[in-house]
Enzyme design. Structure first.
Site, PDB file in Angstrom:
ATOM      1  N   LYS A  24      21.240  12.553  40.244  1.00 28.34           N
ATOM      2  CA  LYS A  24      21.244  12.144  41.655  1.00 28.34           C
ATOM      3  C   LYS A  24      21.927  10.798  41.825  1.00 28.34           C
ATOM      4  O   LYS A  24      22.430  10.480  42.894  1.00 28.34           O
ATOM      5  CB  LYS A  24      19.798  11.967  42.138  1.00 28.34           C
ATOM      6  CG  LYS A  24      18.964  13.217  42.197  1.00 28.34           C
ATOM      7  CD  LYS A  24      17.478  12.877  42.409  1.00 28.34           C
ATOM      8  CE  LYS A  24      16.615  14.108  42.236  1.00 28.34           C
ATOM      9  NZ  LYS A  24      15.179  13.835  42.227  1.00 28.34           N
TER      10      LYS A  24
ATOM     11  N   LYS B  16      24.647  13.498  31.844  1.00 28.09           N
ATOM     12  CA  LYS B  16      23.748  14.394  32.577  1.00 28.09           C
ATOM     13  C   LYS B  16      24.118  14.439  34.059  1.00 28.09           C
ATOM     14  O   LYS B  16      24.492  13.420  34.634  1.00 28.09           O
ATOM     15  CB  LYS B  16      22.320  13.848  32.406  1.00 28.09           C
ATOM     16  CG  LYS B  16      21.226  14.761  32.864  1.00 28.09           C
ATOM     17  CD  LYS B  16      19.865  14.118  32.647  1.00 28.09           C
ATOM     18  CE  LYS B  16      19.600  13.003  33.645  1.00 28.09           C
ATOM     19  NZ  LYS B  16      18.229  12.489  33.639  1.00 28.09           N
TER      20      LYS B  16
ATOM     21  N   LYS C 138      16.782   2.254  32.126  1.00 30.99           N
ATOM     22  CA  LYS C 138      16.673   1.606  33.443  1.00 30.99           C
ATOM     23  C   LYS C 138      16.384   0.115  33.325  1.00 30.99           C
ATOM     24  O   LYS C 138      16.846  -0.672  34.148  1.00 30.99           O
ATOM     25  CB  LYS C 138      15.576   2.284  34.274  1.00 30.99           C
ATOM     26  CG  LYS C 138      16.021   3.649  34.789  1.00 30.99           C
ATOM     27  CD  LYS C 138      14.997   4.270  35.712  1.00 30.99           C
ATOM     28  CE  LYS C 138      15.427   5.676  36.120  1.00 30.99           C
ATOM     29  NZ  LYS C 138      14.323   6.521  36.517  1.00 30.99           N
TER      30      LYS C 138
HETATM   31  P1  TYM Z   1      13.065  14.532  38.461  1.00 34.99           P
HETATM   32  O1  TYM Z   1      12.610  14.448  39.860  1.00 34.99           O
HETATM   33  O2  TYM Z   1      14.040  13.515  37.960  1.00 34.99           O
HETATM   34  O3  TYM Z   1      13.694  15.947  38.177  1.00 34.99           O
HETATM   35  C1  TYM Z   1      13.031  17.126  38.566  1.00 34.99           C
HETATM   36  C2  TYM Z   1      13.241  18.204  37.513  1.00 34.99           C
HETATM   37  O4  TYM Z   1      14.643  18.471  37.368  1.00 34.99           O
HETATM   38  C3  TYM Z   1      15.001  18.385  35.988  1.00 34.99           C
HETATM   39  N1  TYM Z   1      16.374  17.886  35.875  1.00 34.99           N
HETATM   40  C4  TYM Z   1      17.331  18.499  35.174  1.00 34.99           C
HETATM   41  N2  TYM Z   1      17.316  19.639  34.447  1.00 34.99           N
HETATM   42  C5  TYM Z   1      18.470  20.020  33.858  1.00 34.99           C
HETATM   43  N3  TYM Z   1      19.628  19.300  33.970  1.00 34.99           N
HETATM   44  C6  TYM Z   1      19.691  18.154  34.672  1.00 34.99           C
HETATM   45  N4  TYM Z   1      20.835  17.495  34.798  1.00 34.99           N
HETATM   46  C7  TYM Z   1      18.498  17.716  35.329  1.00 34.99           C
HETATM   47  N5  TYM Z   1      18.198  16.640  36.115  1.00 34.99           N
HETATM   48  C8  TYM Z   1      16.897  16.762  36.433  1.00 34.99           C
HETATM   49  C9  TYM Z   1      13.993  17.409  35.390  1.00 34.99           C
HETATM   50  O5  TYM Z   1      13.891  17.559  34.004  1.00 34.99           O
HETATM   51  C10 TYM Z   1      12.721  17.791  36.120  1.00 34.99           C
HETATM   52  O6  TYM Z   1      12.110  18.897  35.500  1.00 34.99           O
HETATM   53  N6  TYM Z   1       9.191  12.626  35.906  1.00 34.99           N
HETATM   54  C11 TYM Z   1       9.715  13.817  36.551  1.00 34.99           C
HETATM   55  C12 TYM Z   1       8.818  14.350  37.651  1.00 34.99           C
HETATM   56  C13 TYM Z   1       7.385  14.513  37.268  1.00 34.99           C
HETATM   57  C14 TYM Z   1       6.839  15.573  36.511  1.00 34.99           C
HETATM   58  C15 TYM Z   1       5.442  15.318  36.463  1.00 34.99           C
HETATM   59  C16 TYM Z   1       7.383  16.697  35.904  1.00 34.99           C
HETATM   60  C17 TYM Z   1       6.363  13.690  37.621  1.00 34.99           C
HETATM   61  N7  TYM Z   1       5.203  14.171  37.139  1.00 34.99           N
HETATM   62  C18 TYM Z   1       4.590  16.175  35.764  1.00 34.99           C
HETATM   63  C19 TYM Z   1       6.513  17.540  35.198  1.00 34.99           C
HETATM   64  C20 TYM Z   1       5.131  17.284  35.145  1.00 34.99           C
HETATM   65  C21 TYM Z   1      11.057  13.490  37.184  1.00 34.99           C
HETATM   66  O7  TYM Z   1      11.343  12.360  37.478  1.00 34.99           O
HETATM   67  O8  TYM Z   1      11.805  14.590  37.478  1.00 34.99           O
END
Ligand code: TYM
Length: 356
Positions: free
Chosen positions: A222, A219, A116
């Site tokens: 969004k 990947k 990013k």
């Molecule tokens: P975020 O909001 O980007 O995504 C939410 C969850 O979806 C999973 N994910 C995917 N899994 C498989 N294939 C994909 N293409 C894919 N895209 C997204 C992500 O791995 C995630 O599990 N930093 C995290 C949110 C967060 C968090 C936490 C997670 C904040 N604090 C504490 C666990 C524990 C995030 O931005 O996820």
């Protein structure tokens, strides 16, 4: 004597943009499975949402939409906790302590940060984006949670969270002993007197990293400009069918063995998606479809995807029709989460040596 931390599951999803099949298969579907045998806390991480983009005109509806997706997918908010992060200020308070435990170099090495911030001037990204993994560690550890279901893209952040927990345990070793709140655990071969547990990431399954439908090496995300690259949880049946029909493939038939998916990223991705939606392994799917052309496999995938996702989307729409219900769930979850987080924070304040 060595002990163990009480198992507790925590995970979070950002309220930014539409939820897609990657979020569902990589995270939310696992959240649902884990709630059968575990105490679980699932969080809409709104503080994280302002790290990459500060101003959001639809933040509240995005928060409700993620909460609705959790509940529509089958999470029970009475037995477990569903809430939004900003309702529990202890996350930000612990993150501050962790900012002083973690080293800047650890943050700068994060692939997502480099992706990013890379190529752009450092003036272009917020300090929050750099410190993001420290807040993520605080999200988990403010409940002293032990297990974290996520997609593969969060693996590096969770490794960093472990490093922060470990450094806190070592830096404050004597203070932790003095409070009597620590537990003797073994990390690797080493005995450690720990206040924070060593988090275990739960990343397995057939679709830990769901790829773009347009490019099997990217990947599913969004932020991809092409909506055809992803299946959104709120897509209707026709749209799901169109996107799978147009998904990129190669000219060969499906192999009979998982080995045969090597070097075929699009085939591997679609088989993984099918397996995750059907709660099967890729080997099971290939036992049924090995030797078949995509012209046979894709319609079966459409049928399965619609069967699984349509009820989730319909229930999300119903729940979002009455925001007072969702808001009441989040308020109740926030209160229960706050009470638990405050227990940890009081102990952390004592360990660090703040006067209270
Ligand atoms: P975020 O909001 O980007 O995504 C939410 C969850 O979806 C999973 N994910 C995917 N899994 C498989 N294939 C994909 N293409 C894919 N895209 C997204 C992500 O791995 C995630 O599990 N930093 C995290 C949110 C967060 C968090 C936490 C997670 C904040 N604090 C504490 C666990 C524990 C995030 O931005 O996820």
């Amino acid at each position: 004597m060595t002990g163990t931390f009480k198992p507790l599951v925590f995970s979070g999803v950002q309220p930014t943009g539409n939820l897609h099949l990657g979020n569902y298969l990589g995270a939310i579907r696992k959240f649902v499975a884990l709630q059968q045998d575990n105490d679980c806390i699932y969080c809409v991480v709104d503080l994280h949402a302002i790290t990459a983009q500060l101003v959001h005109d639809d933040m509240r509806s995005q928060i409700r939409s993620i909460a609705a997706a959790f509940i529509a997918s089958g999470i029970d908010p009475r037995k477990h906790i569903v809430f939004n992060q900003s309702a529990v200020p202890q996350h930000a308070e612990l993150a501050w302590v962790f900012n002083c435990v973690a080293r800047i170099g650890w943050m700068e090495r994060m692939t997502q940060f480099k992706d990013k911030a890379g190529g752009r001037n450092a003036e272009q990204v917020s300090l929050g984006l750099l410190a993001y993994p420290s807040l993520m560690a605080a999200d988990i550890l403010v409940y002293r949670a032990t297990h974290v279901p996520v997609g593969d893209d969060q693996k590096q952040h969770l490794e960093l969270a472990r490093d922060i927990a470990q450094k806190f345990n070592i830096d404050f070793k004597e203070h932790i002993r003095a409070t009597g709140k620590g537990i003797d655990i073994v990390v690797g071969e080493e005995p450690v007197h720990a206040y924070f547990p060593m988090i275990e990431p739960l990343i397995g399954g057939p679709a830990p990293r769901v790829m773009s439908l347009r490019d099997g090496t990217k990947k599913m995300s969004k932020s991809d400009a092409s909506d055809l690259s992803r299946i959104n949880l709120l897509d209707d049946a026709d749209t799901v069918a169109k996107k799978i029909r147009k998904a990129k493939t190669d000219p060969d038939a499906l192999p009979s063995e998982v080995e045969g998916l090597k070097g075929r990223p699009e085939a591997d991705n679609l088989v993984g998606i099918y397996a995750a939606l059907a709660d099967k392994t890729k080997a099971d799917v290939l036992a049924d479809f090995g030797g078949r052309q995509f012209s046979v496999f894709k319609p079966a995938l459409v049928e399965l995807a619609v069967e699984v996702l349509a009820p989730v989307g319909a229930e999300m729409r119903r729940l979002l029709g009455d925001t007072s219900h969702i808001d009441a769930i989040l308020r109740d979850g926030g209160e229960r989460a706050r009470a638990r987080a405050e227990v940890t924070m009081n102990e952390v304040r004592d360990i660090v040596g703040f006067l209270r």
